[in-house]
Design a protein around this motif. Structure first.
Motif, PDB file in Angstrom:
ATOM      1  N   VAL A  90      51.258  40.495  36.252  1.00 28.86           N
ATOM      2  CA  VAL A  90      50.684  41.869  37.631  1.00 28.86           C
ATOM      3  C   VAL A  90      51.193  41.315  38.719  1.00 28.86           C
ATOM      4  CG1 VAL A  90      48.030  41.626  38.151  1.00 28.86           C
ATOM      5  CG2 VAL A  90      49.250  42.089  35.955  1.00 28.86           C
ATOM      6  N   ASP A  91      51.560  39.988  38.933  1.00 30.07           N
ATOM      7  CA  ASP A  91      52.147  39.818  40.554  1.00 30.07           C
ATOM      8  C   ASP A  91      53.779  40.580  41.023  1.00 30.07           C
ATOM      9  OD1 ASP A  91      50.871  37.450  40.513  1.00 30.07           O
ATOM     10  OD2 ASP A  91      51.881  35.542  40.061  1.00 30.07           O
ATOM     11  N   ASN A  92      54.059  40.698  39.924  1.00 30.02           N
ATOM     12  CA  ASN A  92      54.940  41.842  40.026  1.00 30.02           C
ATOM     13  C   ASN A  92      54.493  43.172  40.498  1.00 30.02           C
ATOM     14  OD1 ASN A  92      58.065  41.916  41.054  1.00 30.02           O
ATOM     15  ND2 ASN A  92      58.326  42.707  38.636  1.00 30.02           N
ATOM     16  N   LEU A  93      54.027  43.480  40.024  1.00 31.49           N
ATOM     17  CA  LEU A  93      53.420  44.727  39.985  1.00 31.49           C
ATOM     18  C   LEU A  93      52.362  45.333  41.157  1.00 31.49           C
ATOM     19  CD1 LEU A  93      51.575  45.889  36.024  1.00 31.49           C
ATOM     20  CD2 LEU A  93      54.135  46.590  37.027  1.00 31.49           C
ATOM     21  N   LEU A  94      51.636  44.182  41.988  1.00 31.15           N
ATOM     22  CA  LEU A  94      50.982  44.158  42.883  1.00 31.15           C
ATOM     23  C   LEU A  94      52.040  44.121  44.090  1.00 31.15           C
ATOM     24  CD1 LEU A  94      47.884  42.638  42.157  1.00 31.15           C
ATOM     25  CD2 LEU A  94      48.159  44.883  42.091  1.00 31.15           C
ATOM     26  N   GLU A  95      53.508  43.611  44.207  1.00 32.31           N
ATOM     27  CA  GLU A  95      54.234  43.470  44.946  1.00 32.31           C
ATOM     28  C   GLU A  95      54.117  44.814  45.880  1.00 32.31           C
ATOM     29  OE1 GLU A  95      58.516  42.410  45.095  1.00 32.31           O
ATOM     30  OE2 GLU A  95      57.141  40.929  44.767  1.00 32.31           O
ATOM     31  N   PRO A  96      53.923  46.026  45.458  1.00 35.19           N
ATOM     32  CA  PRO A  96      53.615  47.218  46.345  1.00 35.19           C
ATOM     33  C   PRO A  96      52.472  47.374  47.084  1.00 35.19           C
ATOM     34  CG  PRO A  96      54.174  48.509  44.619  1.00 35.19           C
ATOM     35  CD  PRO A  96      54.322  46.759  44.182  1.00 35.19           C
ATOM     36  N   PHE A  97      51.663  46.703  46.707  1.00 35.37           N
ATOM     37  CA  PHE A  97      50.250  46.802  47.035  1.00 35.37           C
ATOM     38  C   PHE A  97      49.700  45.387  47.633  1.00 35.37           C
ATOM     39  CE2 PHE A  97      50.645  49.455  43.138  1.00 35.37           C
ATOM     40  CZ  PHE A  97      50.450  50.930  44.050  1.00 35.37           C
ATOM     41  N   PRO A  98      50.230  45.561  48.922  1.00 31.68           N
ATOM     42  CA  PRO A  98      49.425  43.825  50.011  1.00 31.68           C
ATOM     43  C   PRO A  98      48.094  43.429  49.609  1.00 31.68           C
ATOM     44  CG  PRO A  98      50.861  45.198  51.420  1.00 31.68           C
ATOM     45  CD  PRO A  98      50.867  46.960  49.977  1.00 31.68           C
ATOM     46  N   ALA A  99      47.147  44.803  49.838  1.00 38.47           N
ATOM     47  CA  ALA A  99      45.806  44.707  49.784  1.00 38.47           C
ATOM     48  C   ALA A  99      45.202  44.095  48.385  1.00 38.47           C
ATOM     49  CB  ALA A  99      45.086  45.883  50.508  1.00 38.47           C
ATOM     50  N   PHE A 100      46.386  44.155  47.791  1.00 35.22           N
ATOM     51  CA  PHE A 100      45.704  43.753  45.447  1.00 35.22           C
ATOM     52  C   PHE A 100      46.812  42.484  45.511  1.00 35.22           C
ATOM     53  CE2 PHE A 100      44.374  48.013  46.780  1.00 35.22           C
ATOM     54  CZ  PHE A 100      43.290  48.434  46.114  1.00 35.22           C
ATOM     55  N   GLN A 101      46.872  41.784  46.334  1.00 32.52           N
ATOM     56  CA  GLN A 101      48.042  40.909  45.660  1.00 32.52           C
ATOM     57  C   GLN A 101      46.985  39.739  45.801  1.00 32.52           C
ATOM     58  OE1 GLN A 101      51.964  40.205  47.942  1.00 32.52           O
ATOM     59  NE2 GLN A 101      52.188  42.340  47.345  1.00 32.52           N
ATOM     60  N   ARG A 102      48.386  39.087  44.692  1.00 30.22           N
ATOM     61  CA  ARG A 102      47.241  37.482  44.873  1.00 30.22           C
ATOM     62  C   ARG A 102      46.214  37.727  44.612  1.00 30.22           C
ATOM     63  NH1 ARG A 102      51.076  33.076  46.104  1.00 30.22           N
ATOM     64  NH2 ARG A 102      53.146  33.761  44.742  1.00 30.22           N
ATOM     65  N   PRO A 103      45.341  38.389  43.075  1.00 25.63           N
ATOM     66  CA  PRO A 103      43.905  37.993  43.367  1.00 25.63           C
ATOM     67  C   PRO A 103      43.626  36.053  43.178  1.00 25.63           C
ATOM     68  CG  PRO A 103      44.719  39.305  41.925  1.00 25.63           C
ATOM     69  CD  PRO A 103      46.228  38.747  42.618  1.00 25.63           C
ATOM     70  N   ASN A 104      42.266  36.347  43.472  1.00 24.71           N
ATOM     71  CA  ASN A 104      42.108  34.669  43.363  1.00 24.71           C
ATOM     72  C   ASN A 104      40.852  34.385  42.667  1.00 24.71           C
ATOM     73  OD1 ASN A 104      39.806  36.305  44.997  1.00 24.71           O
ATOM     74  ND2 ASN A 104      39.703  34.359  46.419  1.00 24.71           N
ATOM     75  N   LYS A 105      40.559  35.066  41.663  1.00 25.39           N
ATOM     76  CA  LYS A 105      39.217  35.135  41.159  1.00 25.39           C
ATOM     77  C   LYS A 105      39.627  35.912  39.417  1.00 25.39           C
ATOM     78  CE  LYS A 105      35.658  33.022  44.025  1.00 25.39           C
ATOM     79  NZ  LYS A 105      34.771  33.300  44.933  1.00 25.39           N
ATOM     80  N   ILE A 106      38.716  35.712  38.870  1.00 28.28           N
ATOM     81  CA  ILE A 106      39.016  36.415  37.590  1.00 28.28           C
ATOM     82  C   ILE A 106      37.791  36.704  37.022  1.00 28.28           C
ATOM     83  CG2 ILE A 106      39.905  36.444  34.893  1.00 28.28           C
ATOM     84  CD1 ILE A 106      42.432  36.313  36.723  1.00 28.28           C
ATOM     85  N   VAL A 107      37.175  38.074  36.922  1.00 32.25           N
ATOM     86  CA  VAL A 107      35.887  38.213  35.855  1.00 32.25           C
ATOM     87  C   VAL A 107      36.253  39.249  34.949  1.00 32.25           C
ATOM     88  CG1 VAL A 107      34.353  39.206  36.398  1.00 32.25           C
ATOM     89  CG2 VAL A 107      35.086  38.164  38.161  1.00 32.25           C
ATOM     90  N   ALA A 108      35.813  39.060  33.445  1.00 29.42           N
ATOM     91  CA  ALA A 108      35.962  40.122  32.517  1.00 29.42           C
ATOM     92  C   ALA A 108      35.529  39.686  31.313  1.00 29.42           C
ATOM     93  CB  ALA A 108      37.773  39.974  32.052  1.00 29.42           C
ATOM     94  N   ASN A 109      34.784  40.891  30.205  1.00 32.94           N
ATOM     95  CA  ASN A 109      34.337  40.701  29.568  1.00 32.94           C
ATOM     96  C   ASN A 109      36.078  41.267  28.656  1.00 32.94           C
ATOM     97  OD1 ASN A 109      32.927  41.223  26.984  1.00 32.94           O
ATOM     98  ND2 ASN A 109      32.277  42.879  27.230  1.00 32.94           N
ATOM     99  N   ILE A 110      36.478  40.630  27.819  1.00 35.61           N
ATOM    100  CA  ILE A 110      37.804  40.480  26.738  1.00 35.61           C
ATOM    101  C   ILE A 110      37.114  40.777  25.801  1.00 35.61           C
ATOM    102  CG2 ILE A 110      38.802  39.071  28.924  1.00 35.61           C
ATOM    103  CD1 ILE A 110      38.813  36.793  27.155  1.00 35.61           C
ATOM    104  N   PRO A 111      38.795  41.172  24.804  1.00 33.84           N
ATOM    105  CA  PRO A 111      38.295  41.239  24.256  1.00 33.84           C
ATOM    106  C   PRO A 111      38.322  40.450  22.790  1.00 33.84           C
ATOM    107  CG  PRO A 111      40.120  42.283  24.503  1.00 33.84           C
ATOM    108  CD  PRO A 111      39.914  41.427  25.781  1.00 33.84           C
ATOM    109  N   TYR A 112      37.611  39.555  22.133  1.00 33.52           N
ATOM    110  CA  TYR A 112      37.219  37.999  21.589  1.00 33.52           C
ATOM    111  C   TYR A 112      38.970  37.644  20.748  1.00 33.52           C
ATOM    112  CZ  TYR A 112      33.335  38.596  23.306  1.00 33.52           C
ATOM    113  OH  TYR A 112      31.375  38.272  23.780  1.00 33.52           O
TER     114      TYR A 112
END
Ligand code: SAH
Length: 281
Positions: A90-112
């Motif tokens: 994900v870090d690599n994929l976000l490189e072209p998108f500075p506004a989205f880089q380095r998320p600081n929080k995770i929120v998710a309803n994940i597959p168990y």
């Protein structure tokens, strides 16, 4: 109702109460960049977009990605990545998108069925902790797993998973979410948890040793710790160490706190080292 694919663990959350609880537990502010794993039809995503600076969502299902692009694609602070969260860099994929880089929080309803691998990707392991500490991780998980992750020592749910994860993060049980809060309802009940990754105050001298010790210590739940470790550590040495740490000789693995596991590993590791070195010196 969007149809579901079983292999991707798809259960749409439809309880407003549960959604509100998940969002409030993330304590979102205008500076937060959230990563959501498995946005599904986007029900939780909409709430996150309203409160966070930016939301990156990773969804494996191509059809859902099309649907999400149609629904949310016009929103400025939303970025969708299609793929398997476990495989993406994900870090690599976000490189072209500075506004989205380095998320600081995770929120998710994940597959168990991939809870363990997701936690490992987010937190790392005792031997290889993730050097980038997220501020918080709010997840909806199977209740049984939530109880184990958040269990305190001396309780039935406290096991190897509790020690391994609590070494890397403070874990809080937030609330129960009944199966009927989902469409279709899963076979198990669920719960919201919040993890706050942290650098442990007193790290293990040899993290790999600690990992192996936990595995051996919990190998048979009914046995005393001393018996589970019999083949790993000389019993006399172990007795001496347990006594020096003030740990009851009858203790079971689930009676030791995370700090005691670290102390035990450190002592065994350094004394073993001495025992090996002393004849030569
Ligand atoms: N957040 C939604 C959907 C939860 S269901 C809601 O609360 O309603 C779990 C979601 O995770 C599904 O959309 C599923 O397609 C997605 N998913 C499953 N495995 C995934 C993976 N490896 N990477 C990313 N998304 C995944």
């Amino acid at each position: 109702m969007t149809k579901t694919r079983k292999q991707f663990g798809q259960h749409w959350l439809r309880s407003e109460k549960a959604l509100a609880k998940i969002v409030s537990s993330a304590e979102l502010g205008e500076a937060d960049r959230v990563l959501e794993i498995g946005p599904g039809t986007g029900i939780l995503t909409r709430h996150l977009l309203a409160q966070a600076q930016a939301v990156v969502a990773v969804e494996i299902d191509r059809d859902l990605c099309q649907l999400l692009s149609k629904k949310l694609g016009q929103i400025d602070n939303f970025l969708l990545l299609q793929g398997d969260f476990l495989a993406l860099d994900v870090d690599n994929l976000l490189e072209p998108f500075p506004a989205f880089q380095r998320p600081n929080k995770i929120v998710a309803n994940i597959p168990y069925n991939i809870t363990g691998p997701i936690l490992e990707k987010l937190l790392g392991t005792i031997a290889h902790p993730n050097p980038i500490l997220l501020e918080s991780i709010v997840l909806l998980v199977q209740k049984e797993v939530a109880l184990r992750l958040c269990a305190r020592p001396n309780s039935t749910h406290f096991g190897a998973l509790s020690v391994r994860v609590q070494y890397l993060a403070a874990c809080e049980f937030i609330c129960d979410v009944p199966a009927k809060a989902f469409q279709p309802p899963p076979k198990v009940d669920s719960a919201v948890i919040r993890l706050r990754p942290r650098a442990i105050a007193q790290p293990a001298l040899n993290p790999r040793h600690l990992e192996n010790l936990i595995k051996a210590g919990f190998s048979s739940k009914r046995k005393m710790l001393r018996n589970n470790l019999k083949s790993t550590i000389d019993p006399d040495l172990l007795t001496q160490i347990l006594e020096s740490l003030g740990i009851n000789l009858q203790a079971r693995a689930e009676d030791l706190s995370v700090e005691q596991w670290v102390e035990l590993s450190n002592q065994v590791f350094s004394l073993k080292d001495l025992a090996v070195r002393s004849p030569a010196s």
